[in-house]
Design an enzyme around this catalytic site. Structure first.
Site: not given
Length: 403
Positions: A91-95
């Protein structure tokens, strides 16, 4: 435009969130330097005390992998063991990975942080956004956390549709005035600048410039040949619940998380269509080892094993505080540099003041501590508390107790 300080928000966790201890702790597999044996114990305790289903933790120190552990199961039925090469949606680790991609272009002087987004994406200037800068996007001050007009189900798989809708959107607040977490739009906004400047999709650019050179098993858009090693992500079985006296704010939150339907992954996260799409805010698939590998370069001055991602000057600029305080979307304090979440007292990334990284839904996390030259990554497949998660907290505490 929404303007007031956020009220009360109840994000989803659902009945499947890890709350129940289990009698049997699975075998903890992998390698761990003796100095970090406490991390192995903490991972085992997460299964015993918090009902972890499948998880992995990886740590590098001075660029060297010192912890590479995994355990548990890749599915709810517990028929597929978590393996060394298991991937899961982080999920937001990808941001942070999307931000890193854009920062590579900044360092090459192909993008200027203080330039208007419309310099690279002319259509973006519509509806009063001509002066919105790249910096505003990166530090969640652009006022574009959601799209107002209802979108059809699965529209998030259509990159052109999503970016066109964002270009047409009027800001929800005056850009630059305050910050609010761009939960699901950040990756499309940043990724479109990368696409416009490089000529490649964010997935292709990230693979060529970051994941490939570092041999990091991290993907935006992943093919069916990898399905057998992708862990099912286990959301709770309840939809988001938003409680606020302000009807305008309730609309904002529903649009942030639920427009289009399936945007946040509920009911969609384990489908082939979700995995194949490129949605940098939500569908990066990775191993803990891959996340730690990327952050190891950032923790060691921008390079590891002779492979340079960024210069130290760019990193220092990216981790300087750009937004802090009450978050207009989350309704709690948040703190950002340029795309990276920064350590904060309510949710520290270790004990050092310059640590930076990004959390993901349900507890996943990657961060770099440049003072300790340490990188940390934790991946799991059962959603837990989004804000203060006991599983990643226990692992972080064990790491720093070992230093």
């Amino acid at each position: 435009m929404a303007s007031r300080v956020p009220g009360r928000v109840v994000p989803w966790v659902g009945r499947a969130a890890r709350i129940a201890p289990v009698a049997d702790v699975p075998e903890i597999c992998g390698s761990c330097d003796e100095r970090f044996s406490g991390v192995r114990s903490a991972l085992a305790a997460n299964f015993r005390d918090h009902g972890e289903v499948g998880a992995a933790v990886a740590i590098t120190l001075e660029g060297r992998l010192v912890v590479d552990l995994w355990a548990g199961w890749a599915d709810r039925a517990r028929t597929r063991p978590w393996q060394r090469d298991t991937l899961v949606d982080v999920f937001s680790v990808g941001k942070a990975m999307a931000a890193l991609s854009l920062l590579i272009l900044v360092e090459r002087r192909q993008v200027e942080v203080e330039a208007p987004v419309a310099r690279y994406w002319p259509e973006f200037a519509a509806r009063g956004k001509s002066e919105v800068t790249v910096r505003m996007l990166l530090c969640h001050r652009a006022g574009l956390p959601a799209i107002r007009r209802p979108l059809p189900s699965f529209a998030m798989y259509d990159w052109k549709l999503m970016t066109s809708a964002l270009a047409e959107e009027e800001p929800w607040w005056e850009p630059g005035r305050t910050h609010g977490y761009h939960v699901n739009t950040f990756g499309f906004l940043v990724g479109e600048i990368v696409r416009r400047v490089s000529g490649e999709s964010i997935g292709a650019f990230f693979r060529r410039e970051v994941a490939g050179p570092l041999d990091a098993d991290f993907h935006f858009g992943i093919g069916p040949e990898h399905d057998e090693r992708i862990a099912d992500y286990l959301f709770g079985d309840e939809p988001p619940a938003f409680v606020d006296d302000d009807e305008g704010r309730q609309l904002l939150l529903r649009r942030v998380y639920l427009n289009p339907p399936g945007l946040s992954g509920i009911g969609t996260v384990n489908t082939r269509a979700w995995r194949a799409a490129e949605m940098p805010s939500t569908n990066g698939h990775a191993s803990a080892r891959a996340v730690a590998r990327i952050y190891s370069a950032l923790a060691c001055g921008g390079a590891v094993d002779g492979i340079r991602l960024l210069g130290m000057e760019t990193i220092e600029h990216a981790i300087a505080e750009a937004s802090a305080g009450p978050d207009l979307v989350l309704g709690r304090p948040s703190r950002f540099g340029l795309g990276f979440q920064l350590t904060q007292p309510e949710r520290p990334l270790g004990t050092n003041p310059r640590s930076f990284g990004h959390f993901g839904a349900g507890g996943s996390l990657g961060f770099a501590d440049p003072d300790a030259r340490l990188a940390f990554a934790y991946t799991m497949n059962q959603a837990g508390p989004r804000w203060q998660n006991p599983c990643n907290r226990a692992l972080i505490d064990a790491v720093y107790a070992s230093l």
